[in-house]
Design a protein around this motif. Structure first.
Motif, mmCIF file in Angstrom:
data_model
loop_
_atom_site.group_PDB
_atom_site.id
_atom_site.type_symbol
_atom_site.label_atom_id
_atom_site.label_comp_id
_atom_site.label_asym_id
_atom_site.label_seq_id
_atom_site.Cartn_x
_atom_site.Cartn_y
_atom_site.Cartn_z
ATOM 1 N N LEU A 232 0.823 -1.213 0.000
ATOM 2 C CA LEU A 232 0.000 0.000 0.000
ATOM 3 C C LEU A 232 0.857 1.264 0.000
ATOM 4 N N VAL A 233 1.946 1.260 0.754
ATOM 5 C CA VAL A 233 2.823 2.439 0.801
ATOM 6 C C VAL A 233 3.473 2.675 -0.559
ATOM 7 N N MET A 234 3.947 1.597 -1.200
ATOM 8 C CA MET A 234 4.569 1.749 -2.516
ATOM 9 C C MET A 234 3.555 2.262 -3.540
ATOM 10 N N MET A 235 2.328 1.755 -3.478
ATOM 11 C CA MET A 235 1.290 2.232 -4.404
ATOM 12 C C MET A 235 0.936 3.684 -4.115
ATOM 13 N N ALA A 236 0.988 4.087 -2.840
ATOM 14 C CA ALA A 236 0.696 5.480 -2.486
ATOM 15 C C ALA A 236 1.711 6.433 -3.099
ATOM 16 N N PHE A 237 2.943 5.969 -3.298
ATOM 17 C CA PHE A 237 3.975 6.795 -3.931
ATOM 18 C C PHE A 237 3.907 6.736 -5.453
ATOM 19 N N GLY A 238 2.950 6.000 -6.009
ATOM 20 C CA GLY A 238 2.779 5.972 -7.455
ATOM 21 C C GLY A 238 3.360 4.765 -8.147
ATOM 22 N N MET A 239 3.849 3.774 -7.398
ATOM 23 C CA MET A 239 4.406 2.579 -8.029
ATOM 24 C C MET A 239 3.283 1.727 -8.606
ATOM 25 N N LYS A 240 3.557 1.065 -9.728
ATOM 26 C CA LYS A 240 2.575 0.170 -10.323
ATOM 27 C C LYS A 240 2.200 -0.930 -9.336
ATOM 28 N N ALA A 241 0.942 -1.356 -9.412
ATOM 29 C CA ALA A 241 0.432 -2.334 -8.454
ATOM 30 C C ALA A 241 1.232 -3.631 -8.480
ATOM 31 N N ALA A 242 1.616 -4.096 -9.686
ATOM 32 C CA ALA A 242 2.366 -5.355 -9.795
ATOM 33 C C ALA A 242 3.726 -5.234 -9.118
ATOM 34 N N ASP A 243 4.430 -4.108 -9.367
ATOM 35 C CA ASP A 243 5.750 -3.914 -8.744
ATOM 36 C C ASP A 243 5.627 -3.740 -7.234
ATOM 37 N N ALA A 244 4.602 -2.993 -6.805
ATOM 38 C CA ALA A 244 4.399 -2.788 -5.365
ATOM 39 C C ALA A 244 4.088 -4.106 -4.671
ATOM 40 N N ALA A 245 3.235 -4.926 -5.297
ATOM 41 C CA ALA A 245 2.896 -6.221 -4.708
ATOM 42 C C ALA A 245 4.113 -7.138 -4.672
ATOM 43 N N PHE A 246 4.967 -7.049 -5.689
ATOM 44 C CA PHE A 246 6.169 -7.889 -5.709
ATOM 45 C C PHE A 246 7.114 -7.507 -4.573
ATOM 46 N N ILE A 247 7.334 -6.217 -4.370
ATOM 47 C CA ILE A 247 8.207 -5.767 -3.277
ATOM 48 C C ILE A 247 7.584 -6.139 -1.927
ATOM 49 N N GLY A 248 6.272 -5.983 -1.811
ATOM 50 C CA GLY A 248 5.604 -6.394 -0.578
ATOM 51 C C GLY A 248 5.763 -7.874 -0.319
#
Length: 368
Positions: A232-248
């Motif tokens: 959620l934090v990565m997506m809040a900064f504008g990261m694509k959902a797939a990349d944010a979910a991968f880092i999470g």
């Protein structure tokens, strides 16, 4: 209670037996892991089995073997659901890595690299023509993620899949009988010991079951919360959902390994951000956002969640837990750190049952 020669000899004999048992566990570690994983799954699934086995349908009572089978199917269905959500992310990211132009990636962070290169040249008196940090980084990245590396990774994944199929079948088979025959695991363990120790073994297994169930459910809950929070934090900064979910996912999985896991996961996450920066941000800004966010989230996790998880759930002092993890990591690396707390919990519980006359044992097990 005074320590007599008899109690000391008993302690030495018990230590020797424990060492022999630990050697056998290490020698047959894969089988032991299957049994332990099955025991944990059986503990988690037993409430559902009991509820299903108590059902009556038009005078027909659900047999326990059917309740156990249904519960096993539910467990693996949940596992398959998790895999279906995250496995495509992993393979998609591997495919992205194989097609990345690392020269352009290095050029995108050219200014920080140029600054570091100037510092290295001044420090080691290197000529500008004999050393290029950009070229070295490009070559290193290409060597890490070239087609040969991808093929090797694919072969490794195939090997892991084959091993996982064997493990899946073995664990499913063992878990089914642990669910079907309530108390089978206890019977297997107590059968190894003389009958006069059966009460002690049963009490120890009860304590181990409670403590490890609390620990594993806590670990899974913590990792899931961290995965969701990082995503959620990565997506809040504008990261694509797939990349944010991968880092999470990376941070959630690596968080299972105490201390070292999040550090490795954080470095890898920053690397992912450099390869696929957030749209509208520079590579340096993306790396700073990822590193800063993970540092804050892990700080909250380490100082708020983990003290409760690692100390309260296994009834041990935080410093005691830290030293155990440190020793296990020195002896067996990442695997040792992963198994440190569960193994130490089992040792403490059995030590309390059989060696409570020793002051050190009483001190270490007084909270259990």
């Amino acid at each position: 209670m005074k320590t007599t020669p008899q109690t000391f000899l008993k302690f030495i004999a018990g230590t020797a037996i424990a060492a022999a048992v630990l050697f056998l566990i290490w020698y047959f570690s894969s089988i032991v892991v299957y049994i332990l994983v099955s025991a944990v799954l059986a503990v988690m699934g037993r409430p559902l089995v009991n509820r299903l086995a108590a059902l009556h349908v038009r005078g027909w009572r659900v047999p326990r073997w059917l309740a156990a089978l249904v519960t096993l199917v539910v467990i693996w269905a949940l596992f398959a659901l998790c895999c279906s959500l995250f496995v495509p992310l992993v393979f998609n990211k591997i495919n992205q890595f194989s097609t990345v132009d690392f020269a352009s990636v290095v050029n995108s962070i050219g200014e920080p690299i140029a600054r570091v290169q100037r510092d290295l040249q001044n420090l080691f008196a290197l000529s500008e023509s004999s050393f290029s940090l950009s070229d070295e980084l490009t070559a290193m990245f290409r060597q890490m993620v070239d087609m040969e590396s991808v093929n090797w990774l694919f072969s490794s994944v195939v090997g892991v899949v084959v091993s996982s199929v064997i493990a899946l079948f073995s664990i499913s088979f063992i878990t089914f009988f642990f669910l079907k025959d309530d108390g089978l695991f206890y019977s297997m363990v107590t059968a190894v010991f003389p009958e006069r120790y059966h009460d002690n073994i049963t009490r120890a297994l009860d304590s181990v079951t409670v403590l490890l169930s609390r620990y594993f459910t806590g670990i899974l809950s913590e990792s899931l919360m961290l995965t969701v929070a990082v995503t959620l934090v990565m997506m809040a900064f504008g990261m694509k959902a797939a990349d944010a979910a991968f880092i999470g996912l990376v941070m959630g999985v690596m968080n299972v390994v105490p201390y070292a896991g999040p550090l490795i996961g954080g470095i890898f996450s920053v690397f992912v951000g450099i390869i696929t920066p957030i749209e509208g941000m520079t590579v340096g800004h993306t790396a700073f956002v990822i590193a800063g966010s993970l540092l804050i989230l892990k700080g909250l996790d380490d100082f708020v969640v983990q003290p409760t998880l690692y100390s309260e759930r296994v009834k041990a002092h935080p410093l005691e837990v830290f030293l155990v993890i440190l020793i296990a990591g020195s002896l067996a690396g990442i695997l040792g750190m992963l198994l440190a707390i569960p193994s130490y919990t089992v040792i403490r519980v059995f030590a309390k049952e059989f060696f409570s006359q020793f002051t050190l044992v009483r001190k270490l097990t007084e909270k259990i």
